[in-house]
Enzyme design. Structure first.
Site, PDB file in Angstrom:
ATOM      1  N   ASN A 134       0.837  -1.188   0.000  1.00  0.00           N
ATOM      2  CA  ASN A 134       0.000   0.000   0.000  1.00  0.00           C
ATOM      3  C   ASN A 134       0.874   1.241   0.000  1.00  0.00           C
ATOM      4  OD1 ASN A 134      -2.663   1.280   0.213  1.00  0.00           O
ATOM      5  ND2 ASN A 134      -1.747   2.139   2.057  1.00  0.00           N
ATOM      6  N   GLU A 197      -1.556   1.694  -6.382  1.00  0.00           N
ATOM      7  CA  GLU A 197      -1.212   3.122  -6.421  1.00  0.00           C
ATOM      8  C   GLU A 197      -0.172   3.462  -7.488  1.00  0.00           C
ATOM      9  OE1 GLU A 197      -1.463   1.342  -3.620  1.00  0.00           O
ATOM     10  OE2 GLU A 197      -2.955   2.377  -2.390  1.00  0.00           O
ATOM     11  N   ASP A 244      -6.694  19.571  10.653  1.00  0.00           N
ATOM     12  CA  ASP A 244      -7.142  18.867   9.447  1.00  0.00           C
ATOM     13  C   ASP A 244      -7.781  19.836   8.438  1.00  0.00           C
ATOM     14  OD1 ASP A 244      -7.762  16.704   7.665  1.00  0.00           O
ATOM     15  OD2 ASP A 244      -7.712  15.370   9.385  1.00  0.00           O
TER      16      ASP A 244
HETATM   17 MN    MN Z   1      -4.382   1.672  -0.912  1.00  0.00          MN
END
Ligand code: MN
Length: 426
Positions: A134, A197, A244
């Site tokens: 990931n 990705e 954020d």
């Molecule tokens: Mn991912």
């Protein structure tokens, strides 16, 4: 394209602001980045180079994708994560290797008054476990000279990989990539199928993405800086407060710890910092959702463009431009949009004569084409965004859709007067 090539492109098109005076990474550089608003290269942040606002506007994003600003949606909506990824042996990232890790050798910035500490904000966390990989950006708080607290949001893929490894009492090998090709950075903020990705980045770039292997087996793209390490299965520390997308402080949570065992970097590396709640942060969070909304709305009517607006934190507000085919299309578009992006709170649907990049024009559509009792949909008790300060305890919110499209049968009433190019004949 490398990170440096993109910076060079910004410089050659005179869109880069350069600050040569020494500045501090504690508040000063972030404050200057906020004031500047444009891509800004600092030559001396506590003795190191750093860039902020790299993809801080839709213009920069469009130039990175090599399309005009209003062509971003078309490019992204048709893209699949099926580009080519190549493993190579060498990388300029390996030019300098430090095993005596001290994170204070990087210009990691402290942004706001109540922040828990300095934060790495543009670190792509690449992890691999049992054949699954990931890559995604997580905020990383410095909690020691070789330790970072990582906010791993459930149920994101990094969170899942760490959970799997921890359940077996194992560490999760990771690498934190800072300053990769901006297409790689953008891809790592996009929710693609697990492990895709870099294939997605290669599709975005229209060229293969090269990866090289770290000592711990994690394969990473070329970058300015790579921090190699592992996440401990058990250890947790306080992470936060941190600002954020809404510009408000997020909570302090107990989060996992990344131990850094090795730092690799190019010679004279350029650190990348994303300003929390700044335009680059908002665009990276929001723009990847626009093609999802676009594709969903295209199932119900003819969609022309979709943006998540900056005033709506690029997350909570959308404007959808359609070419209305039949009465009711506006409301169908509203429902499709809410289904496609569950964090969306308010949405405005406009016709294709409205400039959706211009909020005055959007307001004009609301002013002249909306009758409140007929054109506003209110949907209470729906799942909202955890980032919405006005969200309810149980995670639900009230969604509002505004159909600001013309009534088809009364098209002439809404015609916007045009000025002809020609002069009056005499
Ligand atoms: Mn991912």
């Amino acid at each position: 394209m490398s990170f440096r090539d993109f910076i060079e492109q910004l410089r050659s098109t005179e869109r880069l602001v350069e600050v040569t005076d020494p500045v501090s990474g504690a508040y000063e550089a972030p404050r200057l980045a906020k004031q500047t608003g444009a891509p800004v290269l600092f030559h001396d942040v506590d003795g190191h180079k750093a860039i902020m606002n790299l993809l801080g506007s839709r213009e920069e994003l469009a130039s990175m994708l090599d399309v005009p600003k209003d062509g971003i949606i078309e490019k992204l909506s048709g893209l699949h994560p099926d580009g080519q990824v190549i493993i190579v042996d060498r990388s300029p990232t390996m030019d300098v290797i430090e095993t005596n890790v001290d994170l204070s050798s990087l210009p990691i910035m402290t942004h706001f008054e109540k922040d828990g500490g300095p934060y790495i904000t543009a670190g792509i966390v690449v992890s691999e476990y049992e054949g699954m990989m990931n890559a995604s950006i997580h905020r990383l708080m410095v909690v020691g000279k070789d330790k970072l607290a990582a906010r791993l949001v459930p149920p994101r893929h990094s969170y899942i990989l760490h959970k799997k490894a921890a359940a077996q009492g194992r560490t999760l090998p990771v690498a934190v990539v800072i300053g990769a090709d901006p297409a790689v950075t953008f891809a790592s903020t996009t929710r693609v199928p697990p492990g895709k990705e870099f294939e997605y980045a290669a599709s975005l770039r229209g060229a293969p993405v090269e990866l090289f292997e770290c000592d711990n087996g994690v394969k990473v793209p070329h970058a300015e800086i790579v921090l190699e390490g592992y996440i401990d299965p058990l250890e947790r520390v306080d992470e936060g407060p941190f600002v954020d997308i809404t510009g408000t402080y997020d909570l302090v949570r107990r989060e996992p710890v990344i131990h850094i065992t090795r730092i690799m970097h190019r010679r004279d590396p350029i650190y990348h910092g994303i300003l929390p709640a700044g335009p680059e942060h908002l665009l990276m969070m929001g723009v990847p959702y626009e093609p999802r909304i676009y594709n969903a709305v295209s199932e119900v009517t003819t969609v022309k463009n979709v943006i998540l607006t900056q005033g709506g934190c690029c997350y909570l507000h959308a404007v959808i431009q359609i070419e209305k085919q039949t009465e009711g299309d506006g409301k169908n578009a509203i429902m499709a949009a809410f289904a496609a992006h569950t964090s969306l709170k308010h949405v405005v649907v406009v016709d294709d004569d409205i400039d959706i990049f211009n909020m005055d024009d959007v307001e004009f559509a609301i002013a002249t084409r909306v009758k409140g009792d007929l054109d506003i949909m209110i949907i209470p008790g729906v799942r909202g965004s955890s980032l919405d300060p006005r969200g309810a305890e149980d995670g639900t919110t009230t969604k509002v859709g505004i159909d600001a499209t013309k009534v088809l049968a009364e098209a002439e009433t809404f015609e916007r007067a045009q000025m002809p190019d020609r002069t009056m004949g005499v």
